[in-house]
Design a protein around this motif. Structure first.
Motif, PDB file in Angstrom:
ATOM      1  N   UNK A  99       0.821  -1.221   0.000  1.00 15.90           N
ATOM      2  CA  UNK A  99       0.000   0.000   0.000  1.00 15.90           C
ATOM      3  C   UNK A  99       0.844   1.255   0.000  1.00 15.90           C
ATOM      4  N   UNK A 100       2.108   1.144   0.381  1.00 13.58           N
ATOM      5  CA  UNK A 100       2.956   2.329   0.359  1.00 13.58           C
ATOM      6  C   UNK A 100       3.318   2.740  -1.068  1.00 13.58           C
ATOM      7  N   UNK A 101       3.153   1.828  -2.031  1.00 18.80           N
ATOM      8  CA  UNK A 101       3.462   2.167  -3.429  1.00 18.80           C
ATOM      9  C   UNK A 101       2.371   2.981  -4.083  1.00 18.80           C
ATOM     10  N   UNK A 102       1.168   3.004  -3.493  1.00 21.74           N
ATOM     11  CA  UNK A 102       0.061   3.760  -4.081  1.00 21.74           C
ATOM     12  C   UNK A 102       0.291   5.243  -3.809  1.00 21.74           C
ATOM     13  N   UNK A 103       0.265   6.075  -4.826  1.00 19.39           N
ATOM     14  CA  UNK A 103       0.465   7.520  -4.584  1.00 19.39           C
ATOM     15  C   UNK A 103      -0.730   8.104  -3.793  1.00 19.39           C
TER      16      UNK A 103
END
Length: 255
Positions: free
Chosen positions: A12-16
């Protein structure tokens, strides 16, 4: 050196993510701000130049002279003698029609009065063999209280207190009398006594008839208790009937 702490890895940290801008409320500005600024400027401008305020410099011609600060009298209050001395004038001679001043006592008058009339010694009393003395008026030996106009009379506050006590006692007596009248005994007439006696006998006959109808066998607790209640009631009625038959004069409370 401090170690760098990395956040845990997650998909989820990859989602802007959208940046959230918080809008601050407008800063508080007092409504008296312009007044305070104006007052500060006025006070600052008054002390703009260092040092005391500029005043008018005295003239060299107006120097301080001798006796210039002493109180000055009018010209009419002075008269001149020989050698040019300036002496204060004496008051004018009073006219024949003027009234003389009253109530003025001088030192000469005090000496004259004290010399003509000697002072009277105050009466004292000596109460010890060593010569201790005190004024006779405050010693308690002078009977000055018995000479008062209101001597021997009851004070006003005692009369008022006695009147209040008498009124309270009278109200209490009236209350006790009313209570006794309310709790007084009422005398039964012969007709009323006979009517009560007949009513008691009828009640006894009714209970006796019910008692005669009981079963001979009291094998349960309810039958036994009912029989005992009837016997107690009949005994009470018999006592009341004998009481009314024995006494001709009977009193009962009003309540």
């Amino acid at each position: 050196m401090s170690e760098v702490v990395h956040p845990p890895e997650s998909v989820y940290n990859l989602i802007p993510r959208d940046e959230v801008h918080t809008q601050k409320p407008p800063r508080y500005i007092s409504k008296f701000r312009p007044t305070v600024i104006l007052e500060k400027k006025l006070a600052k401008d008054a002390m703009r130049t260092m040092g005391p305020a500029k005043v008018e410099v005295p003239s060299p011609e107006k120097y301080l002279k001798k006796h210039s600060k002493e109180p000055k009298l009018l010209e009419s209050e002075y008269f001149y003698r020989q050698y040019g001395q300036r002496i204060r004038a004496k008051p004018a001679v009073p006219a024949r029609t003027d009234n003389p001043p009253m109530g003025i006592h001088t030192k000469r008058d005090f000496i004259k009065t004290t010399a003509m009339v000697p002072m009277k010694p105050q009466p004292t009393s000596v109460d010890t063999n060593k010569g201790h003395k005190q004024r006779l008026e405050t010693s308690g030996l002078v009977p000055k209280y018995i000479k008062k106009k209101d001597y021997g009379e009851v004070p006003e506050y005692l009369l008022q207190r006695n009147e209040e006590e008498r009124r309270a006692q009278e109200e209490y007596n009236n209350f006790v009398k009313e209570q006794k009248e309310q709790a007084a005994m009422k005398h039964l007439s012969d007709e009323e006594r006979q009517a009560v006696l007949e009513g008691l006998k009828k009640n006894w006959d009714k209970l006796h008839h019910e008692y005669q109808g009981l079963s001979l066998v009291t094998d349960t607790k309810s039958k036994k208790a009912h029989k005992e209640r009837l016997e107690v009631a009949m005994n009470q009625l018999e006592n009341d009937i004998s009481f009314f038959e024995r006494f001709k004069t009977i009193y009962i409370p009003n309540n």
